[in-house]
Each structure stands twice: as structure tokens, then as C-alpha cells.
Design a protein around this motif. Structure first.
Motif, short mmCIF file in Angstrom:
data_model
loop_
_atom_site.label_atom_id
_atom_site.label_comp_id
_atom_site.label_asym_id
_atom_site.label_seq_id
_atom_site.Cartn_x
_atom_site.Cartn_y
_atom_site.Cartn_z
N LYS A 65 0.84 -1.19 0.00
CA LYS A 65 0.00 0.00 0.00
C LYS A 65 0.88 1.24 0.00
N ARG A 66 0.56 2.16 -0.92
CA ARG A 66 1.24 3.46 -0.93
C ARG A 66 0.16 4.52 -0.81
N LYS A 67 0.57 5.77 -0.90
CA LYS A 67 -0.38 6.87 -0.67
C LYS A 67 -1.74 6.70 -1.39
N ASN A 68 -1.71 6.83 -2.72
CA ASN A 68 -2.98 6.72 -3.46
C ASN A 68 -3.05 5.42 -4.25
N LYS A 69 -2.20 4.47 -3.92
CA LYS A 69 -2.05 3.31 -4.80
C LYS A 69 -1.93 2.03 -3.98
N THR A 70 -2.57 0.95 -4.45
CA THR A 70 -2.38 -0.37 -3.82
C THR A 70 -1.91 -1.33 -4.90
N GLN A 71 -0.88 -2.11 -4.59
CA GLN A 71 -0.42 -3.11 -5.55
C GLN A 71 -0.59 -4.49 -4.93
N LYS A 72 -1.31 -5.32 -5.66
CA LYS A 72 -1.52 -6.69 -5.20
C LYS A 72 -0.72 -7.61 -6.14
N ILE A 73 -0.15 -8.65 -5.58
CA ILE A 73 0.64 -9.56 -6.42
C ILE A 73 -0.01 -10.93 -6.45
N GLU A 74 -0.37 -11.36 -7.65
CA GLU A 74 -0.92 -12.70 -7.84
C GLU A 74 0.19 -13.58 -8.42
N ARG A 75 0.28 -14.80 -7.92
CA ARG A 75 1.30 -15.72 -8.39
C ARG A 75 0.63 -16.84 -9.18
N CYS A 76 1.23 -17.23 -10.31
CA CYS A 76 0.68 -18.28 -11.18
C CYS A 76 -0.78 -17.97 -11.53
N TYR A 77 -1.00 -16.87 -12.18
CA TYR A 77 -2.35 -16.38 -12.53
C TYR A 77 -2.77 -17.01 -13.86
N TYR A 78 -3.86 -17.78 -13.83
CA TYR A 78 -4.32 -18.48 -15.04
C TYR A 78 -5.30 -17.60 -15.81
N VAL A 79 -5.10 -17.53 -17.11
CA VAL A 79 -6.04 -16.77 -17.94
C VAL A 79 -6.33 -17.57 -19.21
N TYR A 80 -7.62 -17.59 -19.59
CA TYR A 80 -8.03 -18.30 -20.81
C TYR A 80 -8.88 -17.35 -21.66
N ASP A 81 -8.53 -17.26 -22.93
CA ASP A 81 -9.25 -16.38 -23.85
C ASP A 81 -10.09 -17.24 -24.80
N PRO A 82 -11.42 -17.29 -24.61
CA PRO A 82 -12.24 -18.15 -25.48
C PRO A 82 -12.22 -17.72 -26.94
N LYS A 83 -11.95 -16.43 -27.17
CA LYS A 83 -11.94 -15.93 -28.56
C LYS A 83 -10.82 -16.59 -29.38
N THR A 84 -9.63 -16.66 -28.80
CA THR A 84 -8.50 -17.24 -29.55
C THR A 84 -8.22 -18.69 -29.15
N GLN A 85 -8.88 -19.17 -28.09
CA GLN A 85 -8.63 -20.51 -27.53
C GLN A 85 -7.16 -20.66 -27.11
N ILE A 86 -6.63 -19.60 -26.56
CA ILE A 86 -5.26 -19.65 -26.02
C ILE A 86 -5.35 -19.42 -24.52
N ALA A 87 -4.52 -20.16 -23.78
CA ALA A 87 -4.51 -20.02 -22.31
C ALA A 87 -3.08 -19.76 -21.84
#
Ligand code: SF4
Length: 205
Positions: A65-87
Motif C-alpha cells: 500500500k502506498r499513498k494513493n495506490k495499492t499493488q496486489k501480487i498474484e502468483r501463477c495467474y491463469y487466464v483463458y481467452d475463449p476468442k483465440t482458444q489460447i490459455a
């Protein structure tokens, strides 16, 4: 090995990953060994070290947490795009929130002492950026981090990279569904560090 339904690639129904796009960019034959012949990744010292480093990634703070900003860190974040069928599974995803917007920055961590960012790493990270954008994340850039050299490079998704990603996806699908063996790379120096060198060049190893 071919089944009747797999004789010709017409309508791809398989999910391609950013990791496969990285492998294909290094050498299309890697896709053949891994995903057609079914050879799992051989345990070379380089591969094992890379796995150990990825296991250790970021066990520190999850939120900053900083003054006007919060940074969250996700580890091994999975994302799947149905449009391109790429994950893809992103090593680290930095989620930065301020009063007005949220921004997502993928970080890809690599080992080795390369002098400049390698094409296969750039395209892998560009794939994550594309997947995040296509699934509604506000993503402007990604960071390629070479741990051994402690060097960071900012990567953005260009039209050219996007074209190359989609072309690679088509070619990978074709290799897998048609069980097509691509020729060996013409860049001979790529073979000695490749985990499939013993399969491609049994007499040289
Ligand atoms: S050993 Fe060489 S030809 Fe074989 S997959 Fe690796 S880079 Fe490609």
C-alpha cells in the motif's frame, strides 16, 4: 497414430498455451516431440533449475500500500481467452489500483545470461498481454525479468507480435492435429541447450 478424425486440420478444438507458443518460436520441432510423440520434458540441469526458481517465486508480501495506490501480487495467474482458444499461467501479475483505475502487469521470469531479450520469451509475454487484454483486463505492458542478470525489459503488444502469436497458434494446432513432424531448426546453435537434443541429434550427444 492418426485417427480418421485427425487426418486434416480443419476446425481446431484444442487449447494452445503461451508456453507452447514459446516452444514453437524456439523451434517448431519441440511441439512435435512434446505434444505429438508425448515425450515429457527431459530433466536437463537447466530445466530443473528453471523449475526450482519458479517454485520459489515471490514468497514475500502480497499487497503493497502506498499513498494513493495499492499493488496486489498474484502468483501463477491463469487466464483463458475463449476468442483465440489460447490459455496461459502468468508467473506474477501485479495489480495496481489507484482512485480511478486498475492496471494489470504480467511479469515473466527467466534464467540464463542472454545479452538481449530472446524472441521466444518476448512472444510468450506478449501472449499473456494479449490474453489479459482480450479478457477485459487493463494491460499496457509486461515485464521480462532475467533473474541471473537482474535485468528487466518492458514489453508491449505490437500488431506484429499479435499476428505472430495467432500464426504460431494455427501452426501448432496443425502440427498436433495432423501429427506433422517439422524439420530441424536451421539455427544449429539452438540444439545443444535444447532439452530434445538427444532425440533430434542422437549421434552428436
Ligand atoms: S534439438 Fe534442435 S531441432 Fe531438435 S527440437 Fe531442439 S532445437 Fe529443434
Amino acid at each position: 497414430m492418426k485417427t480418421q478424425n485427425q487426418k486434416k486440420h480443419t476446425s481446431p478444438k484444442i487449447t494452445i498455451t503461451a508456453e507452447m507458443i514459446r516452444q514453437y518460436t524456439y523451434c517448431p520441432r519441440k511441439i512435435y516431440w512434446r505434444h505429438v510423440m508425448g515425450f515429457s520434458e527431459p530433466k536437463t540441469p537447466q530445466v530443473e533449475r528453471g523449475k526450482r526458481i519458479h517454485k520459489k517465486i515471490w514468497h514475500g508480501r502480497k499487497t503493497i500500500k502506498r499513498k494513493n495506490k495499492t499493488q496486489k501480487i498474484e502468483r501463477c495467474y491463469y487466464v483463458y481467452d475463449p476468442k483465440t482458444q489460447i490459455a496461459g499461467t502468468i508467473d506474477l501479475l501485479i495489480i495496481t489500483k489507484n482512485n480511478t483505475k486498475t492496471e494489470y502487469t504480467p511479469i515473466e521470469i527467466k534464467t540464463g545470461f542472454t545479452k538481449t531479450p530472446q524472441k521466444q520469451h518476448i512472444i510468450q509475454l506478449a501472449t499473456y498481454i494479449m490474453l489479459l487484454k482480450n479478457t477485459g483486463h487493463n494491460t499496457q505492458k509486461g515485464i521480462l525479468y532475467y533473474k541471473d542478470k537482474n535485468k528487466k525489459y518492458e514489453i508491449t503488444l505490437t500488431k506484429q507480435l499479435e499476428k505472430e502469436i495467432l500464426q504460431a497458434k494455427e501452426k501448432i494446432t496443425e502440427i498436433i492435429l495432423n501429427e506433422k513432424e517439422p524439420p530441424k531448426t536451421k539455427t544449429k546453435k539452438k540444439c545443444p541447450p535444447c532439452e530434445y537434443n538427444k532425440l533430434c541429434n542422437p549421434t552428436n550427444t
